[in-house]
Design a protein around this motif. Sequence first.
Motif, PDB file in Angstrom:
ATOM      1  N   VAL A   1      32.989 -35.559  32.592  1.00 18.41           N
ATOM      2  CA  VAL A   1      33.751 -35.553  31.186  1.00 18.41           C
ATOM      3  C   VAL A   1      33.423 -34.471  30.149  1.00 18.41           C
ATOM      4  CG1 VAL A   1      33.736 -37.090  29.027  1.00 18.41           C
ATOM      5  CG2 VAL A   1      33.632 -38.181  30.969  1.00 18.41           C
ATOM      6  N   ARG A   2      31.943 -33.959  30.401  1.00 16.24           N
ATOM      7  CA  ARG A   2      31.683 -32.895  29.420  1.00 16.24           C
ATOM      8  C   ARG A   2      32.156 -31.507  30.207  1.00 16.24           C
ATOM      9  NH1 ARG A   2      30.719 -32.133  25.082  1.00 16.24           N
ATOM     10  NH2 ARG A   2      28.723 -33.000  24.564  1.00 16.24           N
ATOM     11  N   ASN A   3      32.493 -31.354  31.258  1.00 19.22           N
ATOM     12  CA  ASN A   3      33.271 -30.118  31.795  1.00 19.22           C
ATOM     13  C   ASN A   3      34.811 -30.263  31.239  1.00 19.22           C
ATOM     14  OD1 ASN A   3      31.052 -29.090  32.897  1.00 19.22           O
ATOM     15  ND2 ASN A   3      31.379 -29.990  34.933  1.00 19.22           N
ATOM     16  N   SER A   4      35.206 -31.513  31.125  1.00 16.69           N
ATOM     17  CA  SER A   4      36.589 -31.582  30.842  1.00 16.69           C
ATOM     18  C   SER A   4      36.779 -31.217  29.255  1.00 16.69           C
ATOM     19  CB  SER A   4      37.195 -32.791  31.490  1.00 16.69           C
ATOM     20  OG  SER A   4      36.781 -33.901  30.720  1.00 16.69           O
ATOM     21  N   ILE A   5      35.960 -31.755  28.408  1.00 17.14           N
ATOM     22  CA  ILE A   5      36.206 -31.747  26.986  1.00 17.14           C
ATOM     23  C   ILE A   5      35.458 -30.415  26.395  1.00 17.14           C
ATOM     24  CG2 ILE A   5      36.466 -34.118  26.650  1.00 17.14           C
ATOM     25  CD1 ILE A   5      33.525 -34.461  25.889  1.00 17.14           C
ATOM     26  N   GLY A   6      34.855 -29.633  27.068  1.00 13.36           N
ATOM     27  CA  GLY A   6      33.937 -28.612  26.588  1.00 13.36           C
ATOM     28  C   GLY A   6      32.706 -28.841  25.854  1.00 13.36           C
ATOM     29  N   PRO A   7      32.076 -27.938  25.808  1.00 13.22           N
ATOM     30  CA  PRO A   7      30.519 -28.031  25.402  1.00 13.22           C
ATOM     31  C   PRO A   7      30.655 -28.543  23.532  1.00 13.22           C
ATOM     32  CG  PRO A   7      30.928 -25.710  25.332  1.00 13.22           C
ATOM     33  CD  PRO A   7      32.297 -26.464  25.852  1.00 13.22           C
ATOM     34  N   ASP A   8      31.477 -28.101  22.828  1.00  8.27           N
ATOM     35  CA  ASP A   8      31.441 -28.546  21.512  1.00  8.27           C
ATOM     36  C   ASP A   8      31.768 -29.897  20.889  1.00  8.27           C
ATOM     37  OD1 ASP A   8      30.330 -25.994  21.245  1.00  8.27           O
ATOM     38  OD2 ASP A   8      32.401 -25.054  20.701  1.00  8.27           O
ATOM     39  N   PHE A   9      32.536 -30.561  21.824  1.00  8.19           N
ATOM     40  CA  PHE A   9      33.224 -31.987  21.382  1.00  8.19           C
ATOM     41  C   PHE A   9      32.145 -32.915  21.794  1.00  8.19           C
ATOM     42  CE2 PHE A   9      36.128 -35.472  21.862  1.00  8.19           C
ATOM     43  CZ  PHE A   9      36.993 -35.403  20.836  1.00  8.19           C
TER      44      PHE A   9
END
Length: 666
Positions: free
Chosen positions: A205-213
């Motif tokens: 999930v983190r990889n798909s939404i990026g670090p800042d979300f």
Amino acid sequence: MYKYLFSPIRINKIEIKNRIAYPALGLLYSYDRKLNDRYVEFYKARARGGVGMLTIGPVGVDFIGSGVLTLGIDSDDVVDDFQKLTQYIKAEGARPWIQLFHAGGYSHPLMINGQQPIAPSAVYCNYSKTTPREMSLEDIEATQDSFAKAAIRAQLAGFDGIEIIASAGYLITQFLSPIKNKRSDMYGGCFENRIRFPWELIRKVRNSIGPDFPLTIRMAGNDFVPGSNTDMETPEIAKIYESAGVDAINVTGGWHETRVPQLPMDVPRSAFSFLALNIKKAVSIPVMASNRIADPDTAEAIIRNGYADMVNLGRVLIADPEWPQKAFEGRKDEIRPCVACSQGCTDQIFKGQPVFCVGNPSSGFETQRKIKKTNEPKRVLVIGAGAAGLEAAVTASMIGHDVELYDRDSDIGGQLWIAGAPPHKRELLEFIRYYRAMIRKYGIKLHLNVDVDMNLIKKQHPDHIILAEGAKPLLPPIPGRDDPCVLSAWKVLKENPPLGNNVAVIGGGAVGLETALFIAAKGTISPEVLFFLFAHDAENVDRLRELMFYGTSSVTVFEMLSQIGKDVGKSTRWVLLDYLKKYGVDIVADTKVTSIENGSVHVNQNGQSDSIRFDHVVLAAGSLSANELLPQVVSLNIPYSVVGDCIKPGKINDAIHGGFLAAMNI
Ligand SMILES: Cc1cc2nc3c(=O)[nH]c(=O)nc-3n(C[C@H](O)[C@H](O)[C@H](O)COP(=O)(O)O)c2cc1C
């Protein structure tokens, strides 16, 4: 007011205006997994009321993990609808969050078109009453991918943050738990293997939404299920969540399968905040507390004393969406209470029905039940200041009518006093606190100690009469019911008369059982005394338990039917029965009381007669409508409404909703 509660907080790059969050809470407002006006209006009202973070959820990441009654975000065509909703929420200054949901073995086959639910292992589940299919490695990967794809859709839909559900016994907790996860591959066995599934899922999930979300997770602070994770293990789990990339942790109590009550009225306010603190000590990201955080003082104390960084207000915001605004403005007495009765929310979910609120007739009916000011104020006479009359009087005043409220008692509240008397039912008295504040706010003319008669009504000559005379106890036609040792349950609960060592209660419905508890609890030690004795090791644990549950009277309940508490909702019945057992109340079902004679109760059980001696006999056989004025009011030619028990004895929501609707229809 409440400067800690109303200070902003940052989660990842997002600032939230205050520390108040509305958590995910199944509402069952659609049958096609999609948003509709009812959902939207419900959430808009909560956003408008001043909440900082508003979680839409549960929202299923696939069908098998959620089913027909849960919202879904497993296809791109739902993004537009969610986007409209997030825009409304943002326009009100709140942060829209989404809970991504998968129930695993908790999915009920009926809700997923007869499919077999999937779970880490094929372990029978008491909650869904089924044995799930063990997930293959392909299932595991596909489910993690569903979360990641759903997260991207949520981002596109304009949510400010995503919460992954890892609480309450759902899929992720099943992977973590040795009692649900019996796998022998890399996803089962040791702790490192059991946590692999959530770790990989969070990473995807983190990889798909990026670090800042912003990405948050909701976890059980203690499963409260024997053999499963406790608050000794959960801090380790939380640390791994943090290292996997979540930005905040939302801590609840236990699973749906626990025998430790999580939601009912007997759960003390803020009872599970210690679990949030336990997690907070282990991580460096914000932590949220949950469950029974009912009033602003409690919420403020949680933040001020460092138990947690945010509070979840679930059912309290169903009961009063304006809770945050009212707290902020120092109007806490005007907050409509959530008394944790569970009748309109949890009981409805168990029946697969939409959620409503016993104490707030507009909740879930935001469009249909909007109060509009009238241009034609009328003079309204309300007779009876129990729940129905109070709600009618307050609603009529809000509409702009001129209201006179009468009661023959010396205080408002009617049967609320009786309902709030048994152990663990005090929260019901919060309704009285609320109605008192409303009477003051709207300047309702209150007349106590007045027996309304025709002369008074004629003298007043109102434009509309609301009859809310309530009910009186039904005394069953048992020979000997006038014996001096016989009392009504109402009298016992209202006047708390001295009772002997041996008491019989006749009637095993809700009132009979709660009266039995009330009597059994007399003479037991108070929480303060328990604390004192425990703190100083004055008594051993077994003796303390005895002092907590054994008081001055032993109680026997006689019930004609084979089952007791038939009129108690599913979510609270088991708690009530558990207490009866703990207090040593003797239950004699399938038994008819044929007569009472000088303290002897004559019974018939399966054709066998018996006679048992008691010091007192308490009748709890229901109630009868009190509507003495009705025949005369009918003849007056003045428009009138009849509300609450005065029509037919019912539940508290019949009284409150009936009072509200009668006022709306003047
Ligand atoms: C009817 C109902 C449905 C709920 N559904 C969910 C859910 O889908 N996901 C979740 O994380 N919690 C769910 N909860 C738990 C609530 O979010 C909340 O933690 C719980 O009601 C305790 O908080 P409260 O005392 O403030 O209501 C639900 C609770 C209720 C009463």
